[in-house]
Design a protein around this motif. Structure first.
Motif, PDB file in Angstrom:
ATOM      1  N   ASP A   1       0.731  -1.195   0.123  1.00 60.58           N
ATOM      2  CA  ASP A   1      -0.037  -0.027   0.181  1.00 60.58           C
ATOM      3  C   ASP A   1       0.885   1.397   0.003  1.00 60.58           C
ATOM      4  O   ASP A   1       0.455   2.126   0.688  1.00 60.58           O
TER       5      ASP A   1
ATOM      6  N   ALA B   1       1.632   2.921  -3.029  1.00 59.68           N
ATOM      7  CA  ALA B   1       1.504   3.895  -4.130  1.00 59.68           C
ATOM      8  C   ALA B   1       1.213   5.083  -3.780  1.00 59.68           C
ATOM      9  O   ALA B   1       0.337   5.567  -2.639  1.00 59.68           O
TER      10      ALA B   1
ATOM     11  N   THR C   1      -2.944   5.593  -9.630  1.00 50.74           N
ATOM     12  CA  THR C   1      -2.544   4.393  -9.143  1.00 50.74           C
ATOM     13  C   THR C   1      -3.273   3.636  -8.083  1.00 50.74           C
ATOM     14  O   THR C   1      -3.784   2.347  -8.036  1.00 50.74           O
ATOM     15  N   ARG C   2      -3.491   4.390  -6.970  1.00 48.84           N
ATOM     16  CA  ARG C   2      -4.380   4.070  -5.891  1.00 48.84           C
ATOM     17  C   ARG C   2      -5.726   3.566  -6.372  1.00 48.84           C
ATOM     18  O   ARG C   2      -6.401   2.994  -5.996  1.00 48.84           O
ATOM     19  N   GLU C   3      -6.142   4.444  -7.422  1.00 47.12           N
ATOM     20  CA  GLU C   3      -7.536   4.105  -8.009  1.00 47.12           C
ATOM     21  C   GLU C   3      -7.617   2.817  -8.820  1.00 47.12           C
ATOM     22  O   GLU C   3      -8.700   1.908  -8.951  1.00 47.12           O
TER      23      GLU C   3
ATOM     24  N   VAL D   1      -5.708   0.206  -8.008  1.00 47.62           N
ATOM     25  CA  VAL D   1      -5.568  -0.816  -6.950  1.00 47.62           C
ATOM     26  C   VAL D   1      -7.193  -0.853  -6.313  1.00 47.62           C
ATOM     27  O   VAL D   1      -7.659  -2.120  -6.155  1.00 47.62           O
ATOM     28  N   ASP D   2      -7.844   0.210  -6.117  1.00 50.37           N
ATOM     29  CA  ASP D   2      -9.301   0.175  -5.568  1.00 50.37           C
ATOM     30  C   ASP D   2     -10.157  -0.466  -6.628  1.00 50.37           C
ATOM     31  O   ASP D   2     -11.094  -1.385  -6.041  1.00 50.37           O
TER      32      ASP D   2
END
Length: 253
Positions: free
Chosen positions: A228, A230, A235-237, A239-240
């Motif tokens: 976690d 990022a 990038t986090r989106e 992953v989500d």
């Protein structure tokens, strides 16, 4: 050690519209580097420029320390090969597997065709019985194995992988990804792989770049992604959107 692939300030425009904007990354020999992004992010356009299939680019591309131009010679294609997304569309429907695999050797005057074809089939765990069949007589997974064998027949150093499992059933995806991982390790190959599927990238690549609107917004290791770490919002989106990376990867693989 010389960097195997280096892209510096890569820009690509179509009809005056910039679709890749200043992308830079490098890949070490034997490494597998992933490029992840949604449709239209520019990831496949980058790959096609690396492969010499798109000549409308600016910036600099080097393979094994040597700059390449807009046009590539035959020597380039003995070192760099590409595997496409759709194994049925990339294989000539009226040619036998034998002819498909032999074509590169015939065009380039390379001998020991029979031996090379048999070795290529063995490398991708296909029986010799498929050699004189046509693509439509094979399953999707078998066709993609043929496409990989066709790339390997040149004995390249680099494989460029354009969503190589997205057209396959989930169970077959795992087989092909595991095959690619095994080939890279056994043959010392260098990969650049593009996919919209973060779990697929995480399975095969130790390092990745995330693209959005033609920009590589972040580069990080898969380990950092799992932990976690990022940083960029996109990038986090991604992953989500994958819900849980571990959950999705387990389901896909």
């Amino acid at each position: 050690m010389t960097t195997m692939i280096e892209a510096s300030d890569l820009g690509i425009a179509f009809s005056g519209t910039q679709v890749v904007k200043g992308v830079s990354f490098d890949v070490e020999p034997g490494e597998s580097f992933g490029i992840v992004g949604e449709s239209g992010s520019g990831k496949s356009t980058v790959l096609r420029a690396l492969a010499g299939l798109n000549r409308d680019w600016s910036g600099q591309i080097c393979f094994d320390g040597n700059k390449v131009g807009l046009r590539r010679d035959r020597t380039f294609y003995t070192k760099v090969q590409m595997v496409f997304q759709d194994p049925f569309g990339s294989l000539h429907p009226a040619q036998t597997i034998d002819r498909i695999l032999s074509e590169f050797l015939l065009v380039n005057g390379i001998g020991d065709i029979d031996g090379r074809v048999n070795r290529a089939l063995a490398e991708v765990a296909l029986p010799s019985s498929v050699r004189f069949r046509f693509p439509h007589q094979l399953s999707g997974g078998q066709r993609q194995r043929v496409a990989i064998a066709r790339a390997l027949i040149a004995e390249p150093e680099v494989l460029l992988l354009d969503e190589p499992t997205s057209a396959l059933d989930v169970s077959v995806q795992a087989e092909v990804l595991n095959l690619l991982a095994d080939l890279r390790q056994r043959l010392g190959l260098t990969y650049v792989m593009v996919s919209h599927n973060l779990a697929v990238i995480a399975h095969l690549c130790a390092r990745m770049g995330a693209m959005q609107h033609g920009i590589m917004v972040e580069q990080l290791t898969t380990e950092a992604l799992r932990n976690d770490k990022a940083v960029h919002a996109h990038t986090r989106e991604l992953v989500d959107l994958s819900l849980s990376l571990e959950t999705v990867e387990a389901a896909a693989l």
